[in-house]
Design a protein around this motif. Sequence first.
Motif, mmCIF file in Angstrom:
data_model
loop_
_atom_site.group_PDB
_atom_site.id
_atom_site.type_symbol
_atom_site.label_atom_id
_atom_site.label_comp_id
_atom_site.label_asym_id
_atom_site.label_seq_id
_atom_site.Cartn_x
_atom_site.Cartn_y
_atom_site.Cartn_z
ATOM 1 N N LEU A 1 4.631 13.641 -3.315
ATOM 2 C CA LEU A 1 3.656 13.358 -4.526
ATOM 3 C C LEU A 1 2.216 13.163 -3.683
ATOM 4 O O LEU A 1 1.382 13.418 -3.892
ATOM 5 N N ALA A 2 1.724 12.300 -2.790
ATOM 6 C CA ALA A 2 1.047 12.565 -2.081
ATOM 7 C C ALA A 2 0.459 13.733 -1.659
ATOM 8 O O ALA A 2 -0.780 14.091 -2.231
ATOM 9 N N MET A 3 1.160 14.331 -1.071
ATOM 10 C CA MET A 3 1.036 15.967 -0.149
ATOM 11 C C MET A 3 0.178 16.713 -1.569
ATOM 12 O O MET A 3 -0.842 17.497 -1.255
ATOM 13 N N ALA A 4 0.877 16.551 -2.316
ATOM 14 C CA ALA A 4 0.644 17.335 -3.695
ATOM 15 C C ALA A 4 -0.101 17.330 -4.097
ATOM 16 O O ALA A 4 -1.722 18.394 -4.633
ATOM 17 N N LEU A 5 -0.754 15.512 -4.203
ATOM 18 C CA LEU A 5 -2.354 15.101 -4.967
ATOM 19 C C LEU A 5 -3.321 15.914 -3.940
ATOM 20 O O LEU A 5 -4.428 16.716 -4.603
ATOM 21 N N VAL B 1 -4.237 8.962 -7.575
ATOM 22 C CA VAL B 1 -4.737 9.398 -9.201
ATOM 23 C C VAL B 1 -6.108 8.686 -9.658
ATOM 24 O O VAL B 1 -6.684 9.730 -9.991
ATOM 25 N N LEU B 2 -6.684 7.475 -8.830
ATOM 26 C CA LEU B 2 -7.799 6.964 -9.054
ATOM 27 C C LEU B 2 -8.865 8.534 -8.743
ATOM 28 O O LEU B 2 -9.743 9.041 -8.912
ATOM 29 N N LEU B 3 -8.045 9.082 -7.409
ATOM 30 C CA LEU B 3 -9.460 10.212 -6.960
ATOM 31 C C LEU B 3 -9.698 11.022 -7.696
ATOM 32 O O LEU B 3 -10.152 12.045 -7.701
ATOM 33 N N VAL B 4 -8.125 11.874 -8.346
ATOM 34 C CA VAL B 4 -8.321 12.696 -9.139
ATOM 35 C C VAL B 4 -9.156 12.606 -10.467
ATOM 36 O O VAL B 4 -9.895 13.718 -10.877
ATOM 37 N N LEU B 5 -8.831 11.296 -10.999
ATOM 38 C CA LEU B 5 -10.020 10.901 -12.491
ATOM 39 C C LEU B 5 -11.429 11.457 -11.500
ATOM 40 O O LEU B 5 -11.988 11.903 -12.621
ATOM 41 N N TRP B 6 -11.685 11.005 -10.605
ATOM 42 C CA TRP B 6 -13.395 10.704 -10.114
ATOM 43 C C TRP B 6 -13.866 12.357 -9.805
ATOM 44 O O TRP B 6 -14.631 12.310 -10.544
ATOM 45 N N ILE C 1 1.012 -0.841 -0.196
ATOM 46 C CA ILE C 1 0.187 0.626 -0.133
ATOM 47 C C ILE C 1 0.612 1.476 0.198
ATOM 48 O O ILE C 1 0.640 2.439 -0.448
ATOM 49 N N GLY C 2 2.079 1.269 1.004
ATOM 50 C CA GLY C 2 3.117 2.446 0.860
ATOM 51 C C GLY C 2 4.084 2.772 -0.364
ATOM 52 O O GLY C 2 3.526 3.733 -0.410
ATOM 53 N N GLU C 3 4.073 1.924 -0.975
ATOM 54 C CA GLU C 3 4.857 1.842 -2.190
ATOM 55 C C GLU C 3 3.844 2.536 -3.714
ATOM 56 O O GLU C 3 4.467 2.667 -4.154
ATOM 57 N N TYR C 4 3.065 1.607 -3.855
ATOM 58 C CA TYR C 4 2.036 1.548 -4.784
ATOM 59 C C TYR C 4 0.873 2.037 -4.842
ATOM 60 O O TYR C 4 -0.088 3.043 -5.357
ATOM 61 N N GLY C 5 -0.341 1.459 -3.554
ATOM 62 C CA GLY C 5 -1.312 1.672 -3.619
ATOM 63 C C GLY C 5 -2.030 2.606 -3.549
ATOM 64 O O GLY C 5 -3.058 3.284 -3.893
ATOM 65 N N LEU C 6 -1.895 3.122 -2.396
ATOM 66 C CA LEU C 6 -1.225 5.479 -2.280
ATOM 67 C C LEU C 6 -1.883 5.743 -2.731
ATOM 68 O O LEU C 6 -2.681 6.687 -3.295
ATOM 69 N N LEU D 1 -1.541 11.414 4.786
ATOM 70 C CA LEU D 1 -1.079 12.047 6.186
ATOM 71 C C LEU D 1 -0.715 9.662 6.311
ATOM 72 O O LEU D 1 0.357 9.647 6.294
ATOM 73 N N LEU D 2 -1.312 8.939 5.506
ATOM 74 C CA LEU D 2 -1.350 7.585 5.381
ATOM 75 C C LEU D 2 -0.153 7.346 4.717
ATOM 76 O O LEU D 2 0.702 6.319 5.650
ATOM 77 N N GLU D 3 0.137 7.498 3.258
ATOM 78 C CA GLU D 3 1.570 7.369 2.794
ATOM 79 C C GLU D 3 2.105 8.014 3.885
ATOM 80 O O GLU D 3 3.753 6.909 4.034
ATOM 81 N N GLY D 4 2.527 9.184 4.057
ATOM 82 C CA GLY D 4 3.759 9.403 5.423
ATOM 83 C C GLY D 4 4.180 8.533 6.220
ATOM 84 O O GLY D 4 4.742 7.791 6.630
#
Length: 240
Positions: free
Chosen positions: A125-129, A47-52, A37-42, A149-152
Amino acid sequence: MAGLDTTGSNPDVSLLYDINGLAEDSPDWLAKSVAFIGEYGLLLALVLLVLWCWWGQRKRGVLDDAASSVAAVVWAPLAAGLAVLVNVPIRGFVERRRPFKDHDGLELLVHGKTDFSFVSDHATLAMALGVGLFVANRKFGLVGIALALLEGFCRVFMGVHYPTDVVGGFALGTAVVLLLSPLAMAALTPVAKAVGRTGWGGRLVWSPQPEEAVAELPQPSPSAASPASASVPDERDLAA
């Protein structure tokens, strides 16, 4: 430049051991799941959230509103990519080694990390998104920031980053999004409007609901009614 302090007396290191120690105490399947999850999933979820969010922002009743909203969504991944580029010279300047190279007893869940540790690309990347989505839509943005935050947490849990690497990534991603947002919106909004007026790409920017599209059509004024229709009495008068 010398790396940041990596001594055991540093609270940053102590917190690293506390969080990473949870991996050692966790079942193997759980630790591996968190690593994936931390490497790929989040990042994939973001990305899917941006598309949604983009899909929903298109459905505005007015092209101008849709264009500005879509431009804000587009800025989120652009800002994330720019933040990672900004991080390249920062990493080379700080030259902080990965924590597992300087500290024994860490539970390393992902191998093959040979680059420098500060600042965390994943956290950046995660926080910028997440912050970019917040600029476009608060509900989506709050979800995105929570995922960041979960990614961090996952990056420290995996043993590949110090907590300050993550905090630095959060700060960098947020700064790039917010500081450059006015310039980005000034440049992207006219482009989105132009694309929205084209036949080939219009639906990428504007796809209103049918009733909203009908409402946007110009309605004839009463003075424009034909003489023939004006001379016909109202049906209610005939019924009377």
